[in-house]
Design a protein around this motif. Sequence first.
Motif, PDB file in Angstrom:
ATOM      1  N   ILE A 143       3.753   6.596  13.035  1.00  0.00           N
ATOM      2  CA  ILE A 143       4.942   5.883  13.493  1.00  0.00           C
ATOM      3  C   ILE A 143       5.704   5.320  12.304  1.00  0.00           C
ATOM      4  O   ILE A 143       5.126   4.644  11.451  1.00  0.00           O
ATOM      5  CB  ILE A 143       4.559   4.747  14.458  1.00  0.00           C
ATOM      6  N   HIS A 144       6.990   5.614  12.258  1.00  0.00           N
ATOM      7  CA  HIS A 144       7.875   5.077  11.227  1.00  0.00           C
ATOM      8  C   HIS A 144       8.814   4.044  11.842  1.00  0.00           C
ATOM      9  O   HIS A 144       9.172   4.146  13.022  1.00  0.00           O
ATOM     10  CB  HIS A 144       8.670   6.198  10.561  1.00  0.00           C
ATOM     11  N   ALA A 145       9.205   3.075  11.062  1.00  0.00           N
ATOM     12  CA  ALA A 145      10.008   1.964  11.569  1.00  0.00           C
ATOM     13  C   ALA A 145      11.357   2.445  12.103  1.00  0.00           C
ATOM     14  O   ALA A 145      12.114   3.082  11.372  1.00  0.00           O
ATOM     15  CB  ALA A 145      10.224   0.939  10.467  1.00  0.00           C
ATOM     16  N   PRO A 146      11.679   2.112  13.346  1.00  0.00           N
ATOM     17  CA  PRO A 146      12.977   2.487  13.891  1.00  0.00           C
ATOM     18  C   PRO A 146      14.117   1.610  13.391  1.00  0.00           C
ATOM     19  O   PRO A 146      15.290   1.898  13.650  1.00  0.00           O
ATOM     20  CB  PRO A 146      12.777   2.308  15.403  1.00  0.00           C
ATOM     21  N   ALA A 147      13.771   0.535  12.669  1.00  0.00           N
ATOM     22  CA  ALA A 147      14.787  -0.371  12.123  1.00  0.00           C
ATOM     23  C   ALA A 147      14.191  -1.129  10.951  1.00  0.00           C
ATOM     24  O   ALA A 147      12.966  -1.183  10.789  1.00  0.00           O
ATOM     25  CB  ALA A 147      15.262  -1.343  13.202  1.00  0.00           C
ATOM     26  N   ALA A 148      15.043  -1.712  10.141  1.00  0.00           N
ATOM     27  CA  ALA A 148      14.582  -2.571   9.053  1.00  0.00           C
ATOM     28  C   ALA A 148      14.267  -3.957   9.600  1.00  0.00           C
ATOM     29  O   ALA A 148      14.859  -4.390  10.604  1.00  0.00           O
ATOM     30  CB  ALA A 148      15.644  -2.669   7.967  1.00  0.00           C
ATOM     31  N   GLY A 149      13.338  -4.663   8.957  1.00  0.00           N
ATOM     32  CA  GLY A 149      13.064  -6.026   9.370  1.00  0.00           C
ATOM     33  C   GLY A 149      11.637  -6.461   9.129  1.00  0.00           C
ATOM     34  O   GLY A 149      10.889  -5.832   8.385  1.00  0.00           O
ATOM     35  N   TYR A 150      11.255  -7.564   9.791  1.00  0.00           N
ATOM     36  CA  TYR A 150       9.921  -8.148   9.682  1.00  0.00           C
ATOM     37  C   TYR A 150       9.120  -7.799  10.935  1.00  0.00           C
ATOM     38  O   TYR A 150       9.625  -7.926  12.055  1.00  0.00           O
ATOM     39  CB  TYR A 150      10.014  -9.677   9.555  1.00  0.00           C
ATOM     40  N   ILE A 151       7.896  -7.388  10.756  1.00  0.00           N
ATOM     41  CA  ILE A 151       7.112  -6.920  11.899  1.00  0.00           C
ATOM     42  C   ILE A 151       6.251  -8.018  12.493  1.00  0.00           C
ATOM     43  O   ILE A 151       5.663  -8.841  11.783  1.00  0.00           O
ATOM     44  CB  ILE A 151       6.228  -5.709  11.504  1.00  0.00           C
ATOM     45  N   HIS A 152       6.207  -8.026  13.821  1.00  0.00           N
ATOM     46  CA  HIS A 152       5.249  -8.850  14.555  1.00  0.00           C
ATOM     47  C   HIS A 152       4.355  -7.896  15.330  1.00  0.00           C
ATOM     48  O   HIS A 152       4.826  -7.102  16.153  1.00  0.00           O
ATOM     49  CB  HIS A 152       5.960  -9.797  15.529  1.00  0.00           C
ATOM     50  N   ASP A 153       3.061  -7.957  15.068  1.00  0.00           N
ATOM     51  CA  ASP A 153       2.114  -7.044  15.704  1.00  0.00           C
ATOM     52  C   ASP A 153       1.757  -7.547  17.098  1.00  0.00           C
ATOM     53  O   ASP A 153       1.164  -8.624  17.255  1.00  0.00           O
ATOM     54  CB  ASP A 153       0.849  -6.912  14.851  1.00  0.00           C
ATOM     55  N   VAL A 154       2.115  -6.761  18.108  1.00  0.00           N
ATOM     56  CA  VAL A 154       1.781  -7.085  19.493  1.00  0.00           C
ATOM     57  C   VAL A 154       0.348  -6.645  19.801  1.00  0.00           C
ATOM     58  O   VAL A 154      -0.383  -7.322  20.518  1.00  0.00           O
ATOM     59  CB  VAL A 154       2.773  -6.409  20.460  1.00  0.00           C
ATOM     60  N   ARG A 155      -0.045  -5.513  19.264  1.00  0.00           N
ATOM     61  CA  ARG A 155      -1.412  -5.017  19.407  1.00  0.00           C
ATOM     62  C   ARG A 155      -2.088  -5.040  18.041  1.00  0.00           C
ATOM     63  O   ARG A 155      -1.465  -5.353  17.016  1.00  0.00           O
ATOM     64  CB  ARG A 155      -1.395  -3.595  19.978  1.00  0.00           C
ATOM     65  N   LYS A 156      -3.376  -4.688  18.001  1.00  0.00           N
ATOM     66  CA  LYS A 156      -4.119  -4.751  16.748  1.00  0.00           C
ATOM     67  C   LYS A 156      -4.858  -3.444  16.501  1.00  0.00           C
ATOM     68  O   LYS A 156      -5.045  -2.624  17.420  1.00  0.00           O
ATOM     69  CB  LYS A 156      -5.092  -5.920  16.740  1.00  0.00           C
ATOM     70  N   ILE A 157      -5.312  -3.270  15.273  1.00  0.00           N
ATOM     71  CA  ILE A 157      -6.089  -2.085  14.915  1.00  0.00           C
ATOM     72  C   ILE A 157      -7.359  -2.047  15.782  1.00  0.00           C
ATOM     73  O   ILE A 157      -8.050  -3.047  15.942  1.00  0.00           O
ATOM     74  CB  ILE A 157      -6.457  -2.105  13.424  1.00  0.00           C
ATOM     75  N   GLY A 158      -7.615  -0.864  16.347  1.00  0.00           N
ATOM     76  CA  GLY A 158      -8.768  -0.687  17.220  1.00  0.00           C
ATOM     77  C   GLY A 158      -8.424  -0.726  18.692  1.00  0.00           C
ATOM     78  O   GLY A 158      -9.249  -0.335  19.534  1.00  0.00           O
ATOM     79  N   ASP A 159      -7.200  -1.166  19.029  1.00  0.00           N
ATOM     80  CA  ASP A 159      -6.782  -1.189  20.437  1.00  0.00           C
ATOM     81  C   ASP A 159      -6.510   0.224  20.943  1.00  0.00           C
ATOM     82  O   ASP A 159      -5.952   1.064  20.228  1.00  0.00           O
ATOM     83  CB  ASP A 159      -5.508  -2.017  20.603  1.00  0.00           C
ATOM     84  N   ILE A 160      -6.885   0.477  22.191  1.00  0.00           N
ATOM     85  CA  ILE A 160      -6.533   1.729  22.854  1.00  0.00           C
ATOM     86  C   ILE A 160      -5.196   1.529  23.566  1.00  0.00           C
ATOM     87  O   ILE A 160      -5.020   0.560  24.313  1.00  0.00           O
ATOM     88  CB  ILE A 160      -7.621   2.148  23.862  1.00  0.00           C
ATOM     89  N   VAL A 161      -4.250   2.428  23.323  1.00  0.00           N
ATOM     90  CA  VAL A 161      -2.909   2.306  23.892  1.00  0.00           C
ATOM     91  C   VAL A 161      -2.512   3.601  24.591  1.00  0.00           C
ATOM     92  O   VAL A 161      -3.040   4.681  24.295  1.00  0.00           O
ATOM     93  CB  VAL A 161      -1.860   1.963  22.809  1.00  0.00           C
ATOM     94  N   GLN A 162      -1.583   3.475  25.503  1.00  0.00           N
ATOM     95  CA  GLN A 162      -1.013   4.621  26.177  1.00  0.00           C
ATOM     96  C   GLN A 162       0.343   4.944  25.556  1.00  0.00           C
ATOM     97  O   GLN A 162       1.014   4.063  25.017  1.00  0.00           O
ATOM     98  CB  GLN A 162      -0.833   4.329  27.674  1.00  0.00           C
ATOM     99  N   LYS A 163       0.734   6.189  25.618  1.00  0.00           N
ATOM    100  CA  LYS A 163       2.038   6.581  25.098  1.00  0.00           C
ATOM    101  C   LYS A 163       3.109   5.718  25.752  1.00  0.00           C
ATOM    102  O   LYS A 163       3.150   5.564  26.974  1.00  0.00           O
ATOM    103  CB  LYS A 163       2.299   8.058  25.376  1.00  0.00           C
ATOM    104  N   GLY A 164       3.971   5.128  24.925  1.00  0.00           N
ATOM    105  CA  GLY A 164       5.043   4.275  25.414  1.00  0.00           C
ATOM    106  C   GLY A 164       4.735   2.799  25.396  1.00  0.00           C
ATOM    107  O   GLY A 164       5.639   1.964  25.537  1.00  0.00           O
TER     108      GLY A 164
END
Length: 320
Positions: A211-232
């Motif tokens: 995943i590449h950044a869709p915009a410039a700025g400062y990131i806030h992580d909603v999820r964390k490394i190791g989380d299982i996620v669904q597309k979208g």
Amino acid sequence: MSMNQSNNQIIKKNLLIICRGAGDLATGIIHRLHRAGHRVIALETDYPAAIRRQVSFCEAVYDGSAVVEGVTARLVPALADAETDTETYSGENDTPAAHIVSEKWDSSAIEAVLEAGEVPLLIDPKGESIALLKPDVVVDAIIAKKNLGTTIDMAPLVIGVGPGFTAGQDVHLVIESMRGHNLARIITDGMAQPNTGVPGNIAGFTSERVIHAPAAGYIHDVRKIGDIVQKGDEIARIYPDKESYDNALSEYVPVNATITGIIRGLIREGYYFRKGFKIADIDPRESEITNCFTISDKARSIAGSVLEAVSAFEHGVKIY
């Protein structure tokens, strides 16, 4: 091992190896060399951008230390910065002022970390400490896809990992970093394969898993490394400026998972980047959650070839 205080040099009992870079691939190399009994020092930039942060020694720049599979890397501040308040922040990237690079380091402080069985990490993106420390081996594992200043005269053995180096010119040896039949091959003449810009294939996914950044700025992580996620699924938010980030304002760009899988890599909370910057990596193999926290097969393969080259050098076996 003792110190020669008159010339501020580390007296070498075993091989002293400097690795430029401490991202996930470099960490695999540093870890292997350290476990093999070599004295290894890592050099990093003052604002590293590792994605696979759980397996990257460069996180010590921010946290003071980082542990990967039982090996600890510890930040050794530059002399001019040792007294600086590390809670004071400055600059666009909001990095601690103690991370500002100085040209000189206290070799006794480096020695103390080595004697403790740890890996000293210096903030030295230009490699200025190399002349002070006089290593036996320099490994450039920055993985910048180009040479950022490494020269063949930096040490008796200089190794470059990946594209950007030419064996026999700016380094003695090159290690192939592209996945495939030649991964980790030791190149004694010429260059590694050029960067294709296409990530390696994992379970049938290549570009879409990064995943590449869709915009410039400062990131806030909603999820964390190791989380299982669904597309979208939303995994992070990008705030356009520091005020929006600090106050969690509603003006942000969501970052969504591009495939279903495990978040294997996610850039550090609060990091500032430009649009298009690599910020996350998803592994489609949901059963491979431990991979998020262990050195990768690719890093181990490359590390094995670096160790092979170092061992040949140590025993006087000429392979180039």
